[in-house]
Design an enzyme around this catalytic site. Sequence first.
Site, PDB file in Angstrom:
ATOM      1  N   ALA A 265       2.194   4.755  19.989  1.00  0.00           N
ATOM      2  CA  ALA A 265       3.397   5.033  20.792  1.00  0.00           C
ATOM      3  C   ALA A 265       4.637   5.043  19.908  1.00  0.00           C
ATOM      4  O   ALA A 265       5.459   5.978  19.973  1.00  0.00           O
ATOM      5  CB  ALA A 265       3.530   3.983  21.893  1.00  0.00           C
ATOM      6  N   THR A 266       4.809   4.046  19.058  1.00  0.00           N
ATOM      7  CA  THR A 266       5.981   4.013  18.175  1.00  0.00           C
ATOM      8  C   THR A 266       5.910   5.156  17.169  1.00  0.00           C
ATOM      9  O   THR A 266       6.924   5.801  16.874  1.00  0.00           O
ATOM     10  CB  THR A 266       6.072   2.659  17.433  1.00  0.00           C
TER      11      THR A 266
ATOM     12  N   GLU B  61      -0.005   5.663   9.975  1.00  0.00           N
ATOM     13  CA  GLU B  61      -1.261   4.900  10.160  1.00  0.00           C
ATOM     14  C   GLU B  61      -1.139   4.271  11.533  1.00  0.00           C
ATOM     15  O   GLU B  61      -0.337   3.356  11.718  1.00  0.00           O
ATOM     16  CB  GLU B  61      -1.407   3.812   9.091  1.00  0.00           C
TER      17      GLU B  61
ATOM     18  N   ARG C 132       0.838  -1.202   0.000  1.00  0.00           N
ATOM     19  CA  ARG C 132       0.000   0.000   0.000  1.00  0.00           C
ATOM     20  C   ARG C 132       0.873   1.253   0.000  1.00  0.00           C
ATOM     21  O   ARG C 132       0.500   2.285  -0.552  1.00  0.00           O
ATOM     22  CB  ARG C 132      -0.906  -0.040   1.241  1.00  0.00           C
TER      23      ARG C 132
ATOM     24  N   CYS D 158      -6.102  -2.929  12.760  1.00  0.00           N
ATOM     25  CA  CYS D 158      -6.310  -1.619  13.392  1.00  0.00           C
ATOM     26  C   CYS D 158      -7.734  -1.135  13.191  1.00  0.00           C
ATOM     27  O   CYS D 158      -8.195  -0.260  13.912  1.00  0.00           O
ATOM     28  CB  CYS D 158      -5.330  -0.598  12.848  1.00  0.00           C
TER      29      CYS D 158
ATOM     30  N   LYS E 298      11.461  -1.477   6.295  1.00  0.00           N
ATOM     31  CA  LYS E 298      11.809  -2.235   7.503  1.00  0.00           C
ATOM     32  C   LYS E 298      10.549  -2.961   7.968  1.00  0.00           C
ATOM     33  O   LYS E 298       9.649  -2.362   8.536  1.00  0.00           O
ATOM     34  CB  LYS E 298      12.311  -1.324   8.636  1.00  0.00           C
ATOM     35  N   PRO E 299      10.488  -4.294   7.700  1.00  0.00           N
ATOM     36  CA  PRO E 299       9.301  -5.037   8.139  1.00  0.00           C
ATOM     37  C   PRO E 299       9.374  -5.327   9.637  1.00  0.00           C
ATOM     38  O   PRO E 299      10.417  -5.121  10.258  1.00  0.00           O
ATOM     39  CB  PRO E 299       9.393  -6.331   7.325  1.00  0.00           C
ATOM     40  N   ALA E 300       8.291  -5.837  10.194  1.00  0.00           N
ATOM     41  CA  ALA E 300       8.276  -6.191  11.626  1.00  0.00           C
ATOM     42  C   ALA E 300       9.148  -7.418  11.863  1.00  0.00           C
ATOM     43  O   ALA E 300       9.290  -8.274  10.986  1.00  0.00           O
ATOM     44  CB  ALA E 300       6.848  -6.479  12.063  1.00  0.00           C
ATOM     45  N   GLU E 301       9.688  -7.502  13.057  1.00  0.00           N
ATOM     46  CA  GLU E 301      10.535  -8.650  13.411  1.00  0.00           C
ATOM     47  C   GLU E 301       9.790  -9.977  13.217  1.00  0.00           C
ATOM     48  O   GLU E 301      10.358 -10.949  12.743  1.00  0.00           O
ATOM     49  CB  GLU E 301      10.959  -8.542  14.882  1.00  0.00           C
TER      50      GLU E 301
ATOM     51  N   GLU F  37      -6.919  -0.150  22.788  1.00  0.00           N
ATOM     52  CA  GLU F  37      -7.027  -1.137  21.716  1.00  0.00           C
ATOM     53  C   GLU F  37      -6.781  -2.535  22.294  1.00  0.00           C
ATOM     54  O   GLU F  37      -5.858  -2.730  23.079  1.00  0.00           O
ATOM     55  CB  GLU F  37      -5.955  -0.792  20.673  1.00  0.00           C
TER      56      GLU F  37
END
Length: 542
Positions: free
Chosen positions: A298-299, A317, A224, A351, A239-242, A447
Amino acid sequence: MRRQVPVHLQDLQLRFYRTNGPVLPSQPLLLPGMSAAGVLRSRRVLQQLLPGLLASMSRRYSLDVAAPLLRTQGYVDGSWISAASVFPVLDPATGQELARVSDCGPAEAKQAVEAAHRAFQTWKGTAAKERSVLLRRWFDLMMLHQEDLAKIITFECGKPLQEARGEVAYSASFLDWFSEEARRIYGDIVPSSFKDRKLLLLKQPVGVASIITPWNFPSAMISRKVGAALAAGCTVVVKPAEDTPLSALALAELAEQAGIPPGVVNVVPCSRDRAPSVGQVLCSDPMVAKVSFTGSTATGKVLLKMAADSVKRVSMELGGNAPFIVFDSADVDLAVGGAMVSKFRNSGQTCVCSNRFLVQSRVYDRFLDKLGRAMDSQLHLGHGSEPGTTQGPLINSRAAEKVVHQISDAVSHGARVLRGGARLNGSFMEPTLLADVTTDMLCTQEETFGPLVPVLRWSSQKVLTRLGSVPAGYFYSQDVSQIWRVAEALEVGMVGVNEGLMSAPEAPFGGVKQSGLGREGSKYGVDEYLEVKYVCFGGLKP
Ligand code: NAP
């Protein structure tokens, strides 16, 4: 050649069930406030939910995909690069290791930014038609490998295969959409007040874009952004998530096969420990012009602060706490259908998942009854690759602990557990329905990111004026005037009216205030990667 990564469910922590049968799980099913009838109902539901899970345990699972798609190194400047160390990627359903992936650090991130910056000098000048054709080829390859890409998603993120196939199609649809939008990036000619001037507006790519994405849509959150960036003429470092680097690396492999030039798409996978130092490079390097992030609020705030020093363009987002409102005027069956799709997709880990359910008094009991029955008949827990599974595990035990904490908090404040309520071992969580929920409970304030449906009864519309700013909201009503009034009043980026599933490449996706900045997808998505340059062309003679 195909590579198989064996995964043994024998080692699954759910060993409990093999010896004890489908009775009570090891975690507290009997919660304070749960009636005896509630316990019996829960046992019945468990027996319906568990066969898939029990069947899963006697099977051996293999991530069987075409070898070139199972990449484990970083992808920088058109080459696959190793880092000094590796980190493991786990199947969240079993805890088994799927792969070891290069743990890129700031040095590799810097290398990727430099490569993207070099590539930008030529990519920005390619014809829009050429960028369009390359994006389209990438789309075609994704669809050609839909099944393998879906398996990778299921194994690294846990979502059921059917949903993973849907994510691949959804993800590819952004490459398709932006391959078309690439050719429609028009400037303007603005009428001048002076006869000797022409005012021209040119749209130009901003430059290198850093793309930081979460694990819950390991493919779609990348395409996207990257589809829009490449269409505009930008180059990217992803940078993808771990938890889910394999999908990102498979996309890079297909980008290469599609003929996208070296340096235009770069991927630097890294462990959670290294995310801050890699993020520092991606958000502050002077060669980076734009940061696009999807993840928690937060991030997002941390990255915004880092990007502020060099005043970069940003898109964010962020986290959601979507309200799902059912008015007395609603078609309750339609609302129950909408609740099921908006809540239980990816086991509640999106989300835009409905997070708190606000149901008007007259239809409250009917809604609860029908929703409970729909949960009983439609939800089946198991390994995502098992046919019939609709609910996979949560991404990790921290995620399951958060849901359990919200349930105990709600129950201790007077909520009733109508379905589920327990954490099964591992990160599997029972789909849970809570009644008598109030606004002072955690589950309505933050959330959840899990399969929890807290249902609050309301009679005064005052409760609807304190919903806050979130990416998405849903409401059900058959009253046209009410529909317009509420759709305009909700402080959200997206609103589903009598509809629980609304994402589409043609529509703008994004939040407001602390739930997001900017829009993705749609004709607006590409604007996030463009500058408007004003050219005042003067000295013209009559
Ligand atoms: P997250 O913890 O914020 O992580 C998102 C990404 O940021 C991951 O790649 C993560 O890397 C990285 N990251 C974390 N700290 C970083 C740092 N200091 N520097 C650079 N990168 C950093 O979010 P998540 O838990 O993965 O995802 C769930 C959240 O995403 C939910 O709140 C959900 O609502 C939100 N979300 C929003 C949308 C939307 O469109 N609005 C869509 C999907 C999800 P590691 O994985 O290595 O930690």
